[in-house]
Design a protein around this motif. Structure first.
Motif, PDB file in Angstrom:
ATOM      1  N   PRO A   1       0.791  -1.257  -0.040  1.00  0.00           N
ATOM      2  CA  PRO A   1       0.062   0.085  -0.184  1.00  0.00           C
ATOM      3  C   PRO A   1       0.626   1.348  -0.061  1.00  0.00           C
ATOM      4  N   GLU A   2       0.403   2.367  -0.597  1.00  0.00           N
ATOM      5  CA  GLU A   2       0.926   3.472  -0.664  1.00  0.00           C
ATOM      6  C   GLU A   2       0.851   4.300   0.824  1.00  0.00           C
ATOM      7  N   ASP A   3      -0.268   3.878   1.179  1.00  0.00           N
ATOM      8  CA  ASP A   3      -0.562   4.747   2.543  1.00  0.00           C
ATOM      9  C   ASP A   3       0.274   4.062   3.692  1.00  0.00           C
ATOM     10  N   TYR A   4       0.962   4.727   4.459  1.00  0.00           N
ATOM     11  CA  TYR A   4       1.699   4.243   5.538  1.00  0.00           C
ATOM     12  C   TYR A   4       1.117   3.677   6.667  1.00  0.00           C
ATOM     13  N   THR A   5      -0.155   4.261   7.258  1.00  0.00           N
ATOM     14  CA  THR A   5      -0.891   3.882   7.845  1.00  0.00           C
ATOM     15  C   THR A   5      -1.414   2.274   7.720  1.00  0.00           C
ATOM     16  N   GLU A   6      -1.654   2.091   6.589  1.00  0.00           N
ATOM     17  CA  GLU A   6      -2.115   1.030   6.164  1.00  0.00           C
ATOM     18  C   GLU A   6      -1.061  -0.332   6.132  1.00  0.00           C
ATOM     19  N   PHE A   7       0.123   0.237   5.628  1.00  0.00           N
ATOM     20  CA  PHE A   7       1.263  -0.606   5.502  1.00  0.00           C
ATOM     21  C   PHE A   7       1.731  -0.923   7.079  1.00  0.00           C
ATOM     22  N   LYS A   8       1.523  -0.144   8.023  1.00  0.00           N
ATOM     23  CA  LYS A   8       1.782  -0.263   9.395  1.00  0.00           C
ATOM     24  C   LYS A   8       0.837  -1.430   9.945  1.00  0.00           C
ATOM     25  N   ARG A   9      -0.431  -1.260   9.470  1.00  0.00           N
ATOM     26  CA  ARG A   9      -1.729  -1.991  10.021  1.00  0.00           C
ATOM     27  C   ARG A   9      -1.550  -3.394   9.562  1.00  0.00           C
ATOM     28  N   GLN A  10      -0.956  -3.579   8.410  1.00  0.00           N
ATOM     29  CA  GLN A  10      -0.628  -4.910   7.690  1.00  0.00           C
ATOM     30  C   GLN A  10       0.329  -5.681   8.648  1.00  0.00           C
ATOM     31  N   LEU A  11       1.207  -5.001   9.174  1.00  0.00           N
ATOM     32  CA  LEU A  11       2.453  -5.691   9.846  1.00  0.00           C
ATOM     33  C   LEU A  11       2.390  -5.550  11.446  1.00  0.00           C
ATOM     34  N   LYS A  12       1.104  -5.051  11.891  1.00  0.00           N
ATOM     35  CA  LYS A  12       0.781  -4.936  13.249  1.00  0.00           C
ATOM     36  C   LYS A  12       0.592  -6.563  14.054  1.00  0.00           C
ATOM     37  N   GLY A  13       1.417  -6.835  15.044  1.00  0.00           N
ATOM     38  CA  GLY A  13       1.504  -7.902  15.711  1.00  0.00           C
ATOM     39  C   GLY A  13       2.226  -9.205  15.139  1.00  0.00           C
ATOM     40  N   ILE A  14       3.344  -8.623  14.215  1.00  0.00           N
ATOM     41  CA  ILE A  14       4.056  -9.361  13.776  1.00  0.00           C
ATOM     42  C   ILE A  14       5.448  -9.396  14.539  1.00  0.00           C
ATOM     43  N   ASP A  15       6.210 -10.680  14.776  1.00  0.00           N
ATOM     44  CA  ASP A  15       7.479 -10.878  15.616  1.00  0.00           C
ATOM     45  C   ASP A  15       8.399 -10.318  15.083  1.00  0.00           C
ATOM     46  N   VAL A  16       8.587 -10.376  13.575  1.00  0.00           N
ATOM     47  CA  VAL A  16      10.127  -9.934  12.936  1.00  0.00           C
ATOM     48  C   VAL A  16       9.618  -9.452  11.655  1.00  0.00           C
ATOM     49  N   ILE A  17      10.031  -8.321  11.229  1.00  0.00           N
ATOM     50  CA  ILE A  17       9.849  -7.704   9.984  1.00  0.00           C
ATOM     51  C   ILE A  17      11.119  -7.905   9.019  1.00  0.00           C
ATOM     52  N   ILE A  18      10.916  -8.502   7.720  1.00  0.00           N
ATOM     53  CA  ILE A  18      12.277  -8.647   6.900  1.00  0.00           C
ATOM     54  C   ILE A  18      11.834  -7.878   5.587  1.00  0.00           C
ATOM     55  N   ALA A  19      12.755  -7.127   4.797  1.00  0.00           N
ATOM     56  CA  ALA A  19      12.314  -6.479   3.945  1.00  0.00           C
ATOM     57  C   ALA A  19      13.355  -6.512   2.866  1.00  0.00           C
ATOM     58  N   HIS A  20      12.983  -6.734   1.528  1.00  0.00           N
ATOM     59  CA  HIS A  20      13.990  -6.873   0.430  1.00  0.00           C
ATOM     60  C   HIS A  20      13.313  -5.449  -0.575  1.00  0.00           C
ATOM     61  N   LYS A  21      12.499  -4.916  -0.217  1.00  0.00           N
ATOM     62  CA  LYS A  21      11.730  -3.751  -0.862  1.00  0.00           C
ATOM     63  C   LYS A  21      11.224  -2.928   0.065  1.00  0.00           C
ATOM     64  N   HIS A  22      11.102  -1.706  -0.265  1.00  0.00           N
ATOM     65  CA  HIS A  22      10.643  -0.614   0.686  1.00  0.00           C
ATOM     66  C   HIS A  22      11.384  -0.700   2.103  1.00  0.00           C
ATOM     67  N   VAL A  23      12.659  -0.775   1.912  1.00  0.00           N
ATOM     68  CA  VAL A  23      13.446  -1.279   3.150  1.00  0.00           C
ATOM     69  C   VAL A  23      13.303  -0.054   4.326  1.00  0.00           C
ATOM     70  N   ASN A  24      13.498   1.129   3.855  1.00  0.00           N
ATOM     71  CA  ASN A  24      13.655   2.486   5.012  1.00  0.00           C
ATOM     72  C   ASN A  24      11.956   2.296   5.576  1.00  0.00           C
ATOM     73  N   ARG A  25      10.903   2.291   4.823  1.00  0.00           N
ATOM     74  CA  ARG A  25       9.508   2.332   5.504  1.00  0.00           C
ATOM     75  C   ARG A  25       9.609   1.086   6.163  1.00  0.00           C
ATOM     76  N   ALA A  26       9.876  -0.063   5.801  1.00  0.00           N
ATOM     77  CA  ALA A  26       9.587  -1.246   6.645  1.00  0.00           C
ATOM     78  C   ALA A  26      10.432  -1.197   8.116  1.00  0.00           C
ATOM     79  N   ALA A  27      11.576  -0.456   8.018  1.00  0.00           N
ATOM     80  CA  ALA A  27      12.616  -0.303   9.002  1.00  0.00           C
ATOM     81  C   ALA A  27      11.736   0.682  10.279  1.00  0.00           C
ATOM     82  N   ARG A  28      11.313   1.670   9.601  1.00  0.00           N
ATOM     83  CA  ARG A  28      10.402   2.722  10.323  1.00  0.00           C
ATOM     84  C   ARG A  28       9.334   2.080  11.027  1.00  0.00           C
TER      85      ARG A  28
END
Length: 200
Positions: free
Chosen positions: A87-114
């Motif tokens: 999603p382009e929307d940051y809030t939606e991106f964060k919602r998709q990852l809420k409750g996750i134990d670890v995040i791994i990003a090979h794309k959109h790395v900066n946004r995922a790190a935030r």
């Protein structure tokens, strides 16, 4: 299959314990496949537009899937794979990852790190290292983004899958930032240790 996959690395009880964890993966179908086969309980996969380069580097992507959006489906009746479009929307991106134990990003790395920092979960970028919530911040260091070919990408994904299992089972420690590794065929064992440098 997962008990054979991790035979000798962890006890059967610890391997079964992997089912209790969830991982968020952004833009690496190969890593998603490896973690699913390893027995990780739930995978939230955020796909992106697949380019012809993606199809050449990631052997789990069929060439005819290029120039389309990446969507994956459950691999078996007992698997928990949830696929989202990026999603382009940051809030939606964060919602998709809420409750996750670890995040791994090979794309959109900066946004995922935030998002990982805001959610307080470990973060693994496209190199072999882990940023812990109470450790070095991803945004305080710099590194050269690795250039991948199909073999180096497969090795990177495999090693990152091993790091995830280390995090979840407690079998040895994962590589913690600012220490990191990249695949380098000029090095013995194909791995080059690097020290992430602080930003000026």
């Amino acid at each position: 299959m997962k008990n054979i996959f991790w035979y000798g690395m962890a006890s059967e009880k610890k391997i079964e314990y992997l089912e209790k964890f969830s991982v968020g993966i952004i833009g690496s179908r190969m890593l998603m496949e490896l973690l699913w086969r390893s027995g990780v309980g739930c995978i939230r996969y955020i796909g992106d537009f697949l380019t012809p380069v993606d199809a050449r580097i990631d052997s789990t992507v069929k060439p005819l899937e290029a120039n389309d959006y990446d969507v994956v489906h459950p691999m078996s009746t007992d698997s928990c794979i949830i696929s989202y479009p990026y999603p382009e929307d940051y809030t939606e991106f964060k919602r998709q990852l809420k409750g996750i134990d670890v995040i791994i990003a090979h794309k959109h790395v900066n946004r995922a790190a935030r998002v990982a920092e805001e959610l307080g979960v470990p973060f693994i970028p496209e190199i072999i290292t882990t940023f812990l919530p109470d450790g070095v911040s991803f945004f305080d260091v710099r590194y050269d983004r690795p250039e991948h070919d199909p073999i180096s990408y497969a090795l990177t994904c495999s090693l990152q899958a091993g790091e995830i299992v280390r995090i979840f089972t407690g079998y040895q420690l994962p590589v913690i930032a600012p220490e990191a590794y990249v695949v380098d065929f000029d090095e013995p064992g194909y791995l080059k240790k690097i020290e992430l440098k602080k930003k000026d």
